[in-house]
Scaffold this active site. Structure first.
Site, short mmCIF file in Angstrom:
data_model
loop_
_atom_site.label_atom_id
_atom_site.label_comp_id
_atom_site.label_asym_id
_atom_site.label_seq_id
_atom_site.Cartn_x
_atom_site.Cartn_y
_atom_site.Cartn_z
N ASP A 49 33.84 -52.35 47.34
CA ASP A 49 32.64 -51.53 47.09
C ASP A 49 33.04 -50.23 46.39
OD1 ASP A 49 29.65 -51.05 47.88
OD2 ASP A 49 30.69 -49.18 48.35
N TYR B 194 32.15 -42.45 42.60
CA TYR B 194 33.42 -42.35 43.34
C TYR B 194 34.60 -42.05 42.41
CZ TYR B 194 30.80 -44.84 47.02
OH TYR B 194 29.87 -45.25 47.95
N LYS C 286 27.62 -48.90 41.46
CA LYS C 286 26.30 -48.27 41.65
C LYS C 286 25.99 -47.30 40.52
CE LYS C 286 27.54 -48.36 46.53
NZ LYS C 286 28.92 -47.88 46.72
N HIS D 215 22.11 -46.02 43.45
CA HIS D 215 22.87 -45.36 44.53
C HIS D 215 21.98 -44.61 45.53
CE1 HIS D 215 27.22 -43.78 45.27
NE2 HIS D 215 26.56 -43.85 46.40
N1 LIG Z 1 25.84 -46.01 49.25
C1 LIG Z 1 26.20 -44.84 49.72
O1 LIG Z 1 25.50 -43.84 49.53
C2 LIG Z 1 27.48 -44.71 50.48
C3 LIG Z 1 27.76 -43.53 51.16
C4 LIG Z 1 28.95 -43.44 51.86
C5 LIG Z 1 29.82 -44.52 51.86
N2 LIG Z 1 29.55 -45.66 51.15
C6 LIG Z 1 30.49 -46.81 51.12
O2 LIG Z 1 30.82 -47.18 52.44
C7 LIG Z 1 32.24 -47.10 52.59
C8 LIG Z 1 32.64 -46.72 54.00
O3 LIG Z 1 32.10 -45.48 54.39
P1 LIG Z 1 33.01 -44.17 54.59
O4 LIG Z 1 34.20 -44.24 53.71
O5 LIG Z 1 32.09 -43.02 54.45
O6 LIG Z 1 33.41 -44.19 56.12
P2 LIG Z 1 33.97 -45.22 57.23
O7 LIG Z 1 34.41 -46.50 56.60
O8 LIG Z 1 32.98 -45.25 58.31
O9 LIG Z 1 35.21 -44.43 57.78
C9 LIG Z 1 36.35 -44.19 57.03
C10 LIG Z 1 37.30 -43.33 57.87
O10 LIG Z 1 37.70 -44.05 59.03
C11 LIG Z 1 39.12 -44.19 59.05
N3 LIG Z 1 39.41 -45.56 59.54
C12 LIG Z 1 39.20 -46.73 58.90
N4 LIG Z 1 39.54 -47.78 59.67
C13 LIG Z 1 39.98 -47.26 60.85
C14 LIG Z 1 40.46 -47.84 62.05
N5 LIG Z 1 40.57 -49.14 62.20
N6 LIG Z 1 40.84 -46.99 63.05
C15 LIG Z 1 40.72 -45.65 62.91
N7 LIG Z 1 40.26 -45.05 61.79
C16 LIG Z 1 39.90 -45.84 60.77
C17 LIG Z 1 39.59 -43.95 57.63
O11 LIG Z 1 40.85 -43.34 57.62
P3 LIG Z 1 42.06 -43.78 56.64
O12 LIG Z 1 41.50 -44.07 55.28
O13 LIG Z 1 42.96 -42.58 56.67
O14 LIG Z 1 42.68 -44.97 57.28
C18 LIG Z 1 38.55 -42.96 57.11
O15 LIG Z 1 38.87 -41.63 57.52
C19 LIG Z 1 32.64 -46.06 51.55
O16 LIG Z 1 34.02 -46.02 51.31
C20 LIG Z 1 31.79 -46.48 50.39
O17 LIG Z 1 32.34 -47.62 49.75
C21 LIG Z 1 28.38 -45.77 50.47
#
Ligand SMILES: NC(=O)c1ccc[n+]([C@@H]2O[C@H](COP(=O)([O-])OP(=O)(O)OC[C@H]3O[C@@H](n4cnc5c(N)ncnc54)[C@H](OP(=O)(O)O)[C@@H]3O)[C@@H](O)[C@H]2O)c1
Length: 287
Positions: free
Chosen positions: A53, A58, A83, A116
């Site tokens: 994704d 990004y 997006k 987005h």
């Molecule tokens: N459409 C939108 O508006 C929108 C908005 C936000 C996000 N997104 C998408 O959704 C994806 C995920 O959301 P996000 O990046 O905001 O947050 P997330 O996936 O909820 O959390 C990521 C965080 O959690 C940590 N982490 C991951 N796996 C873990 C585990 N097993 N144990 C402990 N910590 C863990 C990561 O650290 P490390 O990387 O240091 O391991 C990072 O700090 C994004 O990357 C993006 O692709 C879309």
């Protein structure tokens, strides 16, 4: 509810028949090109992720494209989402923005293209029309085969309703969805309209992982709280997109199939107090 997925490449099937691997790798904040390529390639090659994704916003589409090529996995076995960013709303801007995304990705097509964020009344008098204009660009890109599926992100039912009379309707809505933030109303609207929900920030950006509710359930299943969070999302028929740069966490986040949360456990997580919410309400965000 129990779904029958056995691994991260088992698919949800979108309403147009497109198959989408049931867990994807998030890439938000992966902005260093060398690190991005290494992390994404490793997710594909070492961990078996097939669904990535990304987004124009990004600033890592080029890294995704390089990782896809370096992985050696045939293109048709991979699922890439990008997006259209907010400054590119409207018909011609969205078309041009998508061409630039494809160029940065170095791909002939994407598997899924999303708007987005919705245009809303905070910024536009005729916000419904702006969303329709952007949507018509995506519909043409879809008809031309350059996106195998199209959808939206951060659309609430009020925003989705304005698109429901279009010839092609959204196939996906990617929304904030994690323990401590369960967007039930949007999820129900999507279910009723055959729209797959993808869960962004499925781990609440790490802020939900010390929740006592999750810790208790995780201990009962001998799983981590991250695994319980992702499993809860899958059991709600939503598709989690966990982001991590660490190989061992990628593996952990992919290992969510050998156990099932009970209805009581699902309910306990549904009812958790608000935790880790970003506060990004689509109707009030400033971007
Ligand atoms: N459409 C939108 O508006 C929108 C908005 C936000 C996000 N997104 C998408 O959704 C994806 C995920 O959301 P996000 O990046 O905001 O947050 P997330 O996936 O909820 O959390 C990521 C965080 O959690 C940590 N982490 C991951 N796996 C873990 C585990 N097993 N144990 C402990 N910590 C863990 C990561 O650290 P490390 O990387 O240091 O391991 C990072 O700090 C994004 O990357 C993006 O692709 C879309």
């Amino acid at each position: 509810m129990e779904n029958t997925f056995k691994g991260i490449t088992d698919p949800f099937v979108l309403k147009n028949g497109v198959r989408i691997p049931c867990v994807g790798l998030g890439t938000f904040k992966l902005t260093n090109d060398a690190e991005g390529v290494q992390v994404i390639e490793s997710a594909i090659v070492d961990c078996g992720y097939r669904h990535i994704d990304t987004a124009a916003a990004y600033k890592n589409e080029a890294s995704v494209g390089k990782a896809v090529k370096a992985s050696g996995v045939p293109r048709e076995k991979l699922f890439v989402t990008t997006k259209v960013w907010n400054v590119d709303r409207g018909y011609s801007q969205a078309r041009q923005a998508f061409d630039l995304s494809l160029e940065r990705l170095g791909l002939d097509y994407v598997d899924l293209l999303l708007i987005h964020w919705p245009a809303t009344q905070k910024h536009y008098m005729r916000w419904e029309q702006v969303n329709i204009d952007t949507w018509r660009a995506l519909s043409e890109i879809y008809a031309a085969g350059k996106a195998k599926a199209i959808g939206v992100a951060n659309f609430k039912p009020s925003h989705l309703e304005a698109l429901m009379d279009e010839e092609i309707q959204p196939m996906v809505d990617q929304i904030e969805f994690h323990p401590g933030y369960y967007p039930k109303e949007t999820a129900e609207f999507c279910r009723e309209n055959g729209i797959l929900v993808e869960a962004w920030s499925p781990l609440g950006r790490g802020k939900v992982l010390e929740s006592p509710v999750l810790e208790k359930i995780a201990a009962a299943h001998k799983k981590s709280t991250a695994q319980v969070a992702l499993r809860w999302i899958l059991q709600h028929d939503a598709l989690p997109l966990p982001k991590t740069t660490h190989l061992e966490r990628m593996e952990e986040n992919a290992d969510i199939f050998g156990f099932t949360l009970t209805p009581a456990e699902m309910k306990a997580i549904d009812e958790m107090p608000e935790t880790g919410y970003t506060g990004q309400d689509p109707d009030t965000v400033d971007f």
